[in-house]
Design a protein around this motif. Structure first.
Motif, short mmCIF file in Angstrom:
data_model
loop_
_atom_site.label_atom_id
_atom_site.label_comp_id
_atom_site.label_asym_id
_atom_site.label_seq_id
_atom_site.Cartn_x
_atom_site.Cartn_y
_atom_site.Cartn_z
N LEU A 120 23.82 22.16 -25.27
CA LEU A 120 24.04 20.82 -24.73
C LEU A 120 24.64 19.85 -25.75
O LEU A 120 25.31 18.90 -25.36
CB LEU A 120 22.76 20.26 -24.15
CG LEU A 120 22.47 20.76 -22.74
CD1 LEU A 120 21.05 20.45 -22.34
CD2 LEU A 120 23.44 20.16 -21.75
N ILE A 121 24.39 20.07 -27.02
CA ILE A 121 25.01 19.17 -28.00
C ILE A 121 26.41 19.63 -28.37
O ILE A 121 27.13 18.94 -29.06
CB ILE A 121 24.14 18.99 -29.27
CG1 ILE A 121 23.94 20.31 -30.00
CG2 ILE A 121 22.83 18.34 -28.93
CD1 ILE A 121 23.28 20.16 -31.35
N THR A 122 26.80 20.82 -27.87
CA THR A 122 28.16 21.30 -28.07
C THR A 122 29.04 20.68 -26.99
O THR A 122 28.73 20.79 -25.82
CB THR A 122 28.19 22.85 -27.95
OG1 THR A 122 27.27 23.40 -28.88
CG2 THR A 122 29.58 23.38 -28.22
N PRO A 123 30.13 20.02 -27.36
CA PRO A 123 30.97 19.38 -26.35
C PRO A 123 31.58 20.40 -25.40
O PRO A 123 32.10 21.41 -25.82
CB PRO A 123 32.07 18.69 -27.16
CG PRO A 123 31.59 18.67 -28.56
CD PRO A 123 30.61 19.79 -28.70
N GLY A 124 31.48 20.11 -24.12
CA GLY A 124 32.09 20.96 -23.12
C GLY A 124 31.24 21.05 -21.87
O GLY A 124 30.02 20.91 -21.92
N PHE A 125 31.89 21.28 -20.75
CA PHE A 125 31.18 21.32 -19.48
C PHE A 125 30.58 22.69 -19.19
O PHE A 125 29.55 22.79 -18.53
CB PHE A 125 32.12 20.90 -18.34
CG PHE A 125 32.51 19.44 -18.45
CD1 PHE A 125 31.56 18.44 -18.34
CD2 PHE A 125 33.83 19.08 -18.66
CE1 PHE A 125 31.91 17.11 -18.44
CE2 PHE A 125 34.19 17.75 -18.76
CZ PHE A 125 33.23 16.75 -18.65
N ILE A 126 31.19 23.75 -19.67
CA ILE A 126 30.64 25.09 -19.46
C ILE A 126 29.34 25.24 -20.26
O ILE A 126 28.32 25.69 -19.74
CB ILE A 126 31.65 26.18 -19.85
CG1 ILE A 126 32.90 26.07 -18.98
CG2 ILE A 126 31.03 27.57 -19.72
CD1 ILE A 126 34.04 26.93 -19.43
#
Length: 167
Positions: free
Chosen positions: A86-92
């Motif tokens: 969740l802290i990694t940017p991106g919707f997947i």
């Protein structure tokens, strides 16, 4: 899985995330896309803390009762992975991260991991050993590794085998 495969998996996944972000930004604009990504990270952080505390309390409760908190440990690992996603940017990564943080889907997935019986952990000398359970059907069920048998003091003895793989 070799280093090359891992590299290409991570590179391919990052490329897919960028393409999805660009497609969403093309539809709703970059400012709103960035706000959505930051909002999911903040919401994920809140859920991670809340669910992590709940899981930590259940681990302590099981330990105080003299039980092994296996399911809670699996859920704890899923919470860590979900929080990192969740802290990694991106919707997947957000979708996968939220599925690991929401109690219903996390418990369902933890049950599936445990039901498969392929992952079992034993603590010893501060190390964790992970092994695959193997059993042939030609033996008595009570002789199966991992089978519970009553012992002399009224407790339960669970036999099993472990192979150390970190050496």
């Amino acid at each position: 899985m070799g280093f090359g495969r891992i590299f290409f998996f991570i590179f391919g996944f990052a490329l897919l995330e960028v393409l999805v972000l660009a497609k969403v930004a093309g539809l709703i604009g970059w400012p709103i896309t960035i706000v959505l990504v930051v909002t999911t990270a903040l919401l994920g952080s809140f859920l991670f803390r809340r669910q992590g505390l709940d899981t930590w309390m259940r681990i302590n409760q099981r330990l105080q009762q003299g039980e092994m908190p296996g399911r809670e440990m699996v859920e704890g690992m899923m919470l860590l992975l979900g929080g990192a996603l969740l802290i990694t940017p991106g919707f997947i990564t957000d979708a996968v991260g939220f599925s690991l943080l929401l109690p219903g889907s996390r418990r369902w997935l933890a049950n599936k991991v445990i039901e498969r019986g392929t992952l079992q952990a034993m603590a010893g000398n501060g190390n964790v050993f992970v092994y695959r359970q193997q059993w042939s059907a030609g033996h008595a069920e009570s002789d199966r590794p991992g089978a519970a048998r009553p012992n002399r003091d009224g407790g339960v003895t669970i036999d099993g085998n472990a192979t150390r793989t970190d050496r």
